[in-house]
Design a protein around this motif. Sequence first.
Motif, mmCIF file in Angstrom:
data_model
loop_
_atom_site.group_PDB
_atom_site.id
_atom_site.type_symbol
_atom_site.label_atom_id
_atom_site.label_comp_id
_atom_site.label_asym_id
_atom_site.label_seq_id
_atom_site.Cartn_x
_atom_site.Cartn_y
_atom_site.Cartn_z
ATOM 1 N N ARG A 157 -71.038 4.754 -98.923
ATOM 2 C CA ARG A 157 -70.589 4.777 -100.049
ATOM 3 C C ARG A 157 -71.156 4.226 -101.140
ATOM 4 N NH1 ARG A 157 -64.082 6.428 -99.402
ATOM 5 N NH2 ARG A 157 -64.302 6.812 -101.342
ATOM 6 N N LYS A 158 -71.254 5.037 -102.205
ATOM 7 C CA LYS A 158 -71.799 4.034 -103.479
ATOM 8 C C LYS A 158 -70.674 3.856 -104.444
ATOM 9 C CE LYS A 158 -75.110 5.276 -107.181
ATOM 10 N NZ LYS A 158 -76.104 6.390 -107.600
ATOM 11 N N CYS A 159 -70.472 2.603 -104.666
ATOM 12 C CA CYS A 159 -69.470 2.292 -105.747
ATOM 13 C C CYS A 159 -69.535 2.880 -107.175
ATOM 14 C CB CYS A 159 -69.553 0.661 -106.144
ATOM 15 S SG CYS A 159 -68.436 0.232 -107.141
ATOM 16 N N CYS A 216 -70.095 -0.159 -109.930
ATOM 17 C CA CYS A 216 -71.409 -1.082 -110.066
ATOM 18 C C CYS A 216 -72.516 -0.190 -109.288
ATOM 19 C CB CYS A 216 -70.984 -2.367 -109.503
ATOM 20 S SG CYS A 216 -70.933 -2.413 -107.702
ATOM 21 N N LYS A 217 -72.451 0.698 -108.853
ATOM 22 C CA LYS A 217 -73.229 1.722 -107.975
ATOM 23 C C LYS A 217 -73.760 0.919 -106.900
ATOM 24 C CE LYS A 217 -73.192 4.167 -111.713
ATOM 25 N NZ LYS A 217 -71.869 5.048 -111.856
ATOM 26 N N LYS A 218 -73.302 -0.175 -106.115
ATOM 27 C CA LYS A 218 -73.877 -0.806 -105.065
ATOM 28 C C LYS A 218 -73.511 0.249 -103.964
ATOM 29 C CE LYS A 218 -73.514 -4.657 -102.438
ATOM 30 N NZ LYS A 218 -74.165 -6.101 -102.051
ATOM 31 N N ILE A 219 -74.563 0.257 -102.898
ATOM 32 C CA ILE A 219 -74.124 1.028 -101.700
ATOM 33 C C ILE A 219 -73.508 0.274 -100.659
ATOM 34 C CG2 ILE A 219 -75.257 2.415 -99.947
ATOM 35 C CD1 ILE A 219 -77.142 3.488 -102.380
ATOM 36 N N MET A 220 -72.589 0.883 -100.130
ATOM 37 C CA MET A 220 -71.945 -0.410 -98.921
ATOM 38 C C MET A 220 -71.543 0.718 -97.689
ATOM 39 S SD MET A 220 -69.225 -2.934 -100.516
ATOM 40 C CE MET A 220 -68.654 -3.645 -99.012
ATOM 41 N N TYR A 221 -71.656 0.186 -96.523
ATOM 42 C CA TYR A 221 -71.289 0.970 -95.337
ATOM 43 C C TYR A 221 -69.742 0.955 -95.403
ATOM 44 C CZ TYR A 221 -76.040 0.370 -93.249
ATOM 45 O OH TYR A 221 -77.354 0.507 -93.164
ATOM 46 N N VAL A 222 -69.607 2.315 -95.124
ATOM 47 C CA VAL A 222 -68.256 2.618 -94.827
ATOM 48 C C VAL A 222 -67.338 1.600 -94.107
ATOM 49 C CG1 VAL A 222 -66.335 4.337 -94.238
ATOM 50 C CG2 VAL A 222 -68.457 5.113 -95.753
ATOM 51 N N LYS A 223 -67.878 1.262 -92.809
ATOM 52 C CA LYS A 223 -67.526 0.399 -91.926
ATOM 53 C C LYS A 223 -67.255 -0.813 -92.727
ATOM 54 C CE LYS A 223 -68.569 -0.286 -87.013
ATOM 55 N NZ LYS A 223 -69.788 -0.565 -86.313
ATOM 56 N N LYS A 270 -63.254 -2.575 -93.757
ATOM 57 C CA LYS A 270 -63.006 -3.902 -93.275
ATOM 58 C C LYS A 270 -62.270 -4.621 -94.531
ATOM 59 C CE LYS A 270 -65.684 -7.406 -91.900
ATOM 60 N NZ LYS A 270 -67.189 -7.715 -91.384
ATOM 61 N N HIS A 271 -62.823 -4.367 -95.529
ATOM 62 C CA HIS A 271 -62.187 -5.090 -96.878
ATOM 63 C C HIS A 271 -61.353 -4.262 -97.662
ATOM 64 C CE1 HIS A 271 -65.126 -8.091 -96.573
ATOM 65 N NE2 HIS A 271 -66.127 -7.504 -96.281
#
Lengths: 337, 289
Positions: free
Chosen positions: B29-31, B34-41, B45-46
């Motif tokens: 998913r893309k924030c 801030c447009k940073k892409i992160m794994y959903v997993k 966790k966060h």
Amino acid sequence: MGPELEFEKPIHELQGKIAELKQFMDEKGIDLSDELNHLQERLANLEKETYGSMTPWERVGVARKLNRPTTLDYIPLLFTDFLECHGDRLYGDDSAIVGGIAKFHGCPVTVIGEQRGRDTKENIMRNFGSPHPEGYRKALRLMKQADKFHRPIITFIDTKGAFPGQAAEERGQSEAIARNLYEMSWLSVPVICVVIGEGASGGALAIGVGNQILMLENSWYSVISPEGAAALLWKDAGQAEKAAETMKITGSDLKKLGIIDKLIPEVLGGAHNDPKKQAERIDQALVASMEQLGQLSPDQVRQQRLAKYREIGDYDTAQTNQTDLSVFSYSSSSDKQ
Amino acid sequence: MKDFFTKKKKYATVPSAKARQDVPEGIVRKCPKCKKIMYVKELKKHLFVCQSCGYHYPIGAYERAEMLFDADSYVEFDKNMVSLNPLQFPNYMHKLESDRKKTKLNEAVWTGKGRIEGCECAVAIMDKGFRMGSMGSVVGEKITRMVEYAGKQGIPVIIFSASGGARMQEGVLSLMQMAKTSAALKGFSENGGLYISIMTHPTTGGVSASFASLGDYNLAEPGALIGFAGRRIIEQTIGAELPPDFQTAEFLLKHGQLDQVIPRAELRTVLGQILSIHTEGSAEAWDRN
């Protein structure tokens, strides 16, 4: 007067003709009373027909007439010894809400009402009847005072809504409205609310949690104005007329929905045509409500109000197409089917 | 020269069918901030908070319940309560049905009870995925029942608000739910009940102007939009642009409307702290010392 309402045009035209005819008779000294009687009869029929079958949107138009009686117009017609009390003791005095102490048929009461202007100048001074948080907090201060001195409270609802402004948000418009709902529910004195014009959203409800809700025939009361509803639902404020129908906002709709207790009939064409006579009708309704609520003890007054709001809602718990997985099941004795 | 710009398009690389399959939807998913892409997993966790900028992703009611309660300690109330379309509003039932499928909820609020840091609480969690979290008869009734249950059991109430306001399609009945829920909380409070309100993105309109603002403690998630009237309407009314932070949780804190803004990762700890003060911090506790 404000702009002429479309549906009233034929009536005004006929009224104009009658006036012309009268003038003609006076000037020329010719007796045309047969003709005049005929026209007046036609007018009476037309008025009866037109005002007897008004659409919700037409009623909204009447409720918004600039010369429609306001809280301050009704107060001297309904009460004696009115003393206005200003200020919320926290920030300021909001003139979009007026309130004070008075006597109703000799009985001490607290009177609170939303107050719009009767002309442009006064409307600017009164913020078009759209209160800020300090208005609601003033109302609450006066209601708590009434509770302390065991005075019944009568409120008049007439607002396009709580003011949507920057300062109002900064000073906690939401909290002010919420606090009033919270505290009004628990008052131990009778609260009678009368919707006299427009009743939009939380801004109306914030002085509207009562033991009995009365409503003038041509007033409206809803979660939002017809224009607002149209803009939100169909992205087109121009569909306000349709929204006025769909949203079920008129007195008779609300009576059917069980939200209001009494519908007060208006004088022909609307309250503005005869404020004094209209006040008499409001007076009758208020006297009856005061007599009914006067029978209750302070605790019963509170319980009656709590029970009234507890019952509002339309829902079903007996859904068949899904299995109830919840371990805990709540008593469903109060469910409406 | 014109060709110079257009030419490139012709050779733009289109990912092959195989390559697209490698990154199935829902893995990253893309924030939005801030447009940073992160794994959903990783995000999960966060607690669905962007680790780069702190943006709090809106989350559904079931996800919230899972991260809020002590493991396996909660049950749901009134799961099957549904609206009956009191105004016979065109197309309303159809819309409810499609949101039911989307959210696996029957309405815009989850209610239930469970333990938080060992303390039993009655809880409501609104879900903005269902009709924008709007409050109609069912939301009002479920919250009222939950508050009444808490009153009878003598346990605290916690409500997570996430709502665009009153449900238009139920008209004046939606409006009256504001009074109904507020009255229930008043009765609960008069009997000494503890109510913690947590405003999440967004908490506006009729929900903001009723139960959400009535907590003994009013908390909010960072960046949550909280207010009575919509930003666009206010800008139209006052004819001026509003400050960028207008109606954010931080703005409300500055204007005295909130006790604290609490990041999601700290919420359970803070709730535990409040709950422990209310269960232990009485005059009798002092006497025992």
